[in-house]
Every structure is written in C-alpha cells, then in structure tokens.
Design a protein around this motif. Structure first.
Motif, short mmCIF file in Angstrom:
data_model
loop_
_atom_site.label_atom_id
_atom_site.label_comp_id
_atom_site.label_asym_id
_atom_site.label_seq_id
_atom_site.Cartn_x
_atom_site.Cartn_y
_atom_site.Cartn_z
N ASP A 1 -4.75 14.31 3.21
CA ASP A 1 -5.99 15.14 3.39
C ASP A 1 -5.89 15.39 5.10
N GLY A 2 -5.33 14.65 5.68
CA GLY A 2 -5.38 14.97 7.30
C GLY A 2 -5.95 13.82 7.87
N ALA A 3 -6.74 13.10 6.99
CA ALA A 3 -7.80 11.93 7.39
C ALA A 3 -7.20 10.44 6.97
N ARG A 4 -7.04 10.43 5.75
CA ARG A 4 -6.65 9.07 4.95
C ARG A 4 -5.24 8.72 5.72
N ASP A 5 -5.15 7.41 6.11
CA ASP A 5 -3.87 6.89 6.58
C ASP A 5 -3.26 5.57 5.71
N LYS A 6 -4.09 5.11 4.65
CA LYS A 6 -3.82 4.04 3.66
C LYS A 6 -3.58 4.38 2.30
N PHE A 7 -2.53 3.98 1.75
CA PHE A 7 -2.06 4.42 0.22
C PHE A 7 -1.61 3.33 -0.64
N PRO A 8 -2.43 2.84 -1.40
CA PRO A 8 -2.10 1.67 -2.21
C PRO A 8 -1.08 1.94 -3.21
N PHE A 9 -0.24 0.98 -3.69
CA PHE A 9 0.65 1.08 -4.88
C PHE A 9 0.23 -0.35 -5.60
N ILE B 1 7.74 12.23 2.44
CA ILE B 1 6.91 12.91 2.61
C ILE B 1 7.49 14.39 2.45
N ASN B 2 6.89 15.15 1.52
CA ASN B 2 7.40 16.49 1.03
C ASN B 2 8.85 16.29 0.91
N GLY B 3 9.23 15.38 0.19
CA GLY B 3 10.56 14.97 -0.58
C GLY B 3 11.59 14.79 0.72
N ASN B 4 11.18 14.31 1.96
CA ASN B 4 12.07 13.89 2.84
C ASN B 4 11.54 12.39 3.10
N GLU B 5 12.78 11.58 3.14
CA GLU B 5 12.49 10.26 3.21
C GLU B 5 12.24 9.63 4.68
N ILE B 6 11.32 8.92 4.96
CA ILE B 6 10.93 8.49 6.38
C ILE B 6 11.47 6.79 6.41
N GLU B 7 11.62 6.70 7.52
CA GLU B 7 12.03 5.05 7.90
C GLU B 7 10.89 4.62 8.74
N THR B 8 10.23 5.32 9.34
CA THR B 8 9.35 4.79 10.66
C THR B 8 7.90 5.51 10.62
N GLY B 9 7.09 5.07 11.20
CA GLY B 9 5.81 5.70 11.43
C GLY B 9 4.88 5.00 10.26
N PHE B 10 5.19 3.81 9.82
CA PHE B 10 4.31 3.37 8.69
C PHE B 10 4.45 1.84 8.72
N HIS B 11 3.53 1.17 7.90
CA HIS B 11 3.71 -0.47 8.10
C HIS B 11 3.24 -0.59 6.32
N ILE B 12 3.92 -1.72 6.05
CA ILE B 12 3.92 -2.15 4.42
C ILE B 12 3.17 -3.56 4.49
N ALA B 13 2.29 -3.54 3.75
CA ALA B 13 1.55 -5.22 3.46
C ALA B 13 1.48 -5.14 1.91
N LEU B 14 2.34 -6.18 1.59
CA LEU B 14 2.29 -6.47 0.25
C LEU B 14 1.55 -7.46 -0.34
N THR B 15 0.92 -7.35 -1.46
CA THR B 15 -0.05 -8.40 -2.00
C THR B 15 0.67 -9.49 -2.99
N PRO B 16 0.41 -10.76 -3.05
CA PRO B 16 1.09 -11.75 -3.64
C PRO B 16 1.07 -11.27 -5.05
N SER B 17 1.89 -11.93 -5.90
CA SER B 17 2.02 -11.75 -7.04
C SER B 17 1.10 -12.25 -7.81
N ASP B 18 0.40 -13.32 -7.59
CA ASP B 18 -0.51 -14.13 -8.15
C ASP B 18 -1.89 -13.61 -7.76
N GLU C 1 -0.51 15.10 7.05
CA GLU C 1 -1.37 16.21 7.26
C GLU C 1 -1.78 16.90 5.84
N THR C 2 -2.91 17.80 5.87
CA THR C 2 -3.47 18.14 4.68
C THR C 2 -2.32 18.99 3.62
N GLY C 3 -2.31 18.43 2.58
CA GLY C 3 -1.34 19.02 1.56
C GLY C 3 0.10 18.60 1.45
#
Length: 467
Positions: A18-26, A40-57, A71-73
């Motif tokens: 939506d052009g404003a949101r930067d965090k996406f949980p899984f 993003i839009n079918g193109n794999e990216i390797e930079t420009g983001f950071h991943i924080a994993l939640t412990p399994s427990d 960006e929006t859309g």
C-alpha cells in the motif's frame, strides 16, 4: 519443533503493498533466514529487507521488514525454499540428542512437503494413464513446439513457429475462399430467382390424362399441389407442398434407392381428417419416436409433416410450430354499407398463440417472417338480388396496407338461405418493421348487407407453415 506439518500449513503467503506498510509477518516454520524466498511482482530479491524469526517454542514464523515500503499494488510473496543439507552430525561414539533428531526429522518432513506441493503444479500422468509413455524431453531444438510423437509413446520436436504461422495463414485464406464461394453461390441463386421472376414467370405443368395440374406458387417458388381427393404422389413431384382437404388420402410411392432424398411437405388444409399411406407395404417411421405405421393421420387443421425417403423407408418429421396460430370467429352479424368496402371485425378469438390479434385494425399484426396457410370463410345471407363480392386479404408492409390474396364470387338469389364465401391460400410475410394481415369485403349491392350471425361459418384461420 516436532509439529512443523501437524496442521498442514502451506509454506507461502502473499500480500499487496500500500506504499506505507513495511512489515509483513509469516506463520510457517523455517530453520534459518536463508530458507525464505522473497519476491515482488514475481521477481526474487535478495537485498533491501531484514528477517526476524520467532522461536518455535513461541509459535514459529517471523516477520520480513523492508527498508523501503513496497509501492501501492505491488504483490509481495514470502515462501519457504529449503536447501537440502544436514542440520546435525553424529560420530560413531556419540549419543544423538533427542532434540537434534527431532529437528532433523522436522527438516525432512518440511522438505518433503514442499516437494509434494511443488509437484502439484507440474505436468504429470493421470491415474488412468495405462498406456506406456515417456515424458523424457527430446534434444532441444530452438523455436520448435513440443508434441507427442505419432505413436503417443513419447515427446518429440514439432513444427516451428514460422510453420505454425504459415499454416494459420493458409487456414485463414481457405476460410476466406470458402466464404467468397458461399457468397458467390448465394448471388447466383438470387440471380436465378430474379431470372425466374422476370423472364420465366410461373411454371405450369398440365397432365391431361390424370387431370392433374402442377403449378409453382408465385412467391414461394415451390410446387404447390391442392389435393381435395385421394392422390398418389410421383417422384417428379419431389419438393412439393401438398395441401390435403375433404378427408383425402395421400399415397406415397414405393421406397427405393432411386427415391433416396425424395421429400414432400404435407399439411391439413381444412380440418377434416386426412391421412398418408405408403405403397407396397412400406411403413412410415416418425422421427419423434412414435411407432412405425402404415397410415399416418393428420387430424387437425394446420397439422403438417415432412416426408423423407432414405431409400429403404419413409420418415415422417412432424413440424410442430410454436406459432403463430391465430383463429378468429364472428358470431354476431355485422352490417356492410351499401356498395361499400369494410374491414371484418372479429368478436371472438378462438386461439391466439402469440397475442397477435389487434382489434384496432381488426386483423393480425406483428407476424414473424414466414409463409402462412390462410383459410377464411364468410357467411352472407341470400336475398332477391345477386351481388358481386370480393374478399381481399390485405398485408401490411410497415407503411401501408395492400391487397395480397383475393377471392371473387357472385352470390345466389333466393330467401331463407346463406352463401359462404371462401378464401384460402399461402401468404408470405417478409422481414419488415410492421407486418400484419386483415380481411376486407367489397360488394356491389345498393342495399346494406350483413355478415350473417353464425357460431361456425364466418372465420379466419392463420397458421404458420414454414420460415
């Protein structure tokens, strides 16, 4: 872990930016950050983001945070993509820990689940594929389509794109040629019909030995035979429209190979029981599923059937028109001005399958294109003066009314009796904006005349017999 695939959670999730949101949980488990594939839009990216994993427990999963909001859309997909590896190593003397074994089993289960999910999107043989076939790809030839070989046992290189394009072009050219040939055929038929109307006029075939007459009806350009008595059809009369009346019987010639394709259209013209039979014991098979019969009855006015010989037997194809069928009746008398012409007003509608009777014009309007069997009777009282009468069936062409069919008669003289005037024939309705039929009567008497009061003998029946 121990429960990575216990609830069968699909290891992928998608979002729309939506052009404003930067965090996406899984919410699916991974074993380290390198097991995630971000597109993003079918193109794999390797930079420009950071991943924080939640412990399994604590529930597993994690959050992907982008340095700049998508960006929006934009379509963001987060998916697990495991790289095959060992998570633990054991030597011959060590005792494996339970949590290490559990983690290794989780990894294998997750990897197998991802493989199973990936296979659902691949080409594969169905469970009912019994024939031996190989899906091994042939040697790659650039620009060639992939097809099954002629035996259906394996894949092979097919035509090139240029060959496919050429075949498509040839097919379009063939279709265009066929369309032009069809148009030329239509033009030639139109020219032939125009020649017949302009030069050949109507055709008349007299047979003085049998007393029969075969004539081409002016507008249909189709042989029309009026059969008020029993008649035996001849092969030369194929294509004829036969009008039966007065309880007559039509006899068909013997079915033989020489008569393959011979056909007649027969209809009941006046409502008395008429029937059709075949010579030499042949039977008629109704195409509507009825039993084979030697006599095919047409009991009701307007009943119609196409009779076709296939070389071995006759077939009856009943023509069940949904309409229009219009039956009108006058039961009260109607005054005719002295020496005048007037439109007949119908005070009873016996049957009107499509609501076509228009009392404003005392006729039937809005008829669809086609050919109509017209049967009209008018009952006039006989007086001491004989008069000349004309019944005219007028047709509306969208602009004006004009005479279409006519019957002329001279009434008898006397008292205490009535004279019935009849008009019947085939009327044509074309595809014009407003189409209709109405009845007009003209008489030569200097006195006012009347249509006699009758519950049967003054009628107008209109029945569609073909398009």
């Amino acid at each position: 872990m121990g429960a990575v695939f216990a609830n069968q959670i699909r290891a992928t999730i998608a979002f729309v930016g939506d052009g404003a949101r930067d965090k996406f949980p899984f919410d699916f488990d991974v074993f380290d950050a390198g097991d995630l594939r971000i597109t993003i839009n079918g193109n794999e990216i390797e930079t420009g983001f950071h991943i924080a994993l939640t412990p399994s427990d604590e529930g597993g999963g994690g959050v992907v945070r982008f340095e700049y909001p998508p960006e929006t859309g934009a379509r963001i997909t987060i998916a697990r993509q495991l790289h095959l590896r060992r998570l633990s190593a054991f030597d011959a003397m060590s005792i494996p820990r339970g949590d290490a074994l559990e983690r290794d089993l989780d990894f294998m289960t997750a990897a197998l689940g991802d493989v199973d999910h990936a296979l659902t999107g691949t080409l594969r043989f169905g469970p009912d594929q019994d024939a031996p076939a190989s899906a091994e790809l042939p040697v790659i030839t650039p620009g060639r389509a992939l097809i099954w070989n002629a035996a259906g046992t394996g894949l092979a290189n097919g035509p090139s794109g240029a060959e496919i394009t050429q075949a498509s072009t040839k097919a379009a050219q063939a279709q265009d040629a066929a369309n032009r040939a069809e148009a030329a055929e239509s033009r030639s038929e139109t020219a032939a019909a125009s020649f017949e109307r302009s030069n050949a006029s109507a055709m008349l075939d007299l047979d003085f030995r049998s007393g029969d007459v075969l004539a081409w009806e002016d507008e249909r350009r189709m042989p029309v035979i009026d059969a008020p008595v029993s008649r035996i059809m001849d092969i030369r009369e194929t294509g004829s429209l036969v009008r039966l009346s007065s309880g007559s019987q039509l006899t068909l010639p013997v079915a033989s190979l020489a008569r393959n394709g011979v056909r007649y259209r027969v209809f009941n013209g006046d409502g008395t029981m008429v029937d059709i039979t075949t010579a030499a014991g042949n039977v008629i098979r109704p195409t509507n599923g009825g039993a084979e019969v030697t006599v095919y009855p047409l009991p009701t006015r307007g009943d119609m059937v196409d009779l076709i010989c296939d070389g071995t037997r006759w077939f009856a194809a009943p023509i069940h028109e949904t309409g229009p069928v219009v039956k009108l009746l006058r039961t009260a008398s109607q005054s005719i001005p002295a020496g005048g012409a007037f439109l007949v007003e119908w005070d009873q509608v016996i049957e009107d399958s499509h609501g076509l009777y228009d009392s404003g014009v005392h006729g039937v309007t809005g008829l669809p294109p086609g050919f109509y069997n017209i049967d009209i009777g008018v009952r006039l009282p006989i007086t001491d003066q004989s008069v000349f009468t004309t019944l005219s069936l007028e047709r509306f062409d969208g602009t004006d009314w004009s005479s279409h069919l006519q019957a002329n008669d001279i009434t008898a003289t006397g008292s205490g009796a009535a004279h019935s005037l009849r008009l019947n024939g085939i009327a044509r309705i074309g595809a014009t904006p407003g189409t209709g039929l109405r009845l007009r009567i003209v008489h030569s008497d200097t006195q006012t005349r009347e249509i006699a009061a009758s519950d049967l003998l003054t009628w107008c029946h209109i029945h569609r017999i073909g398009g």
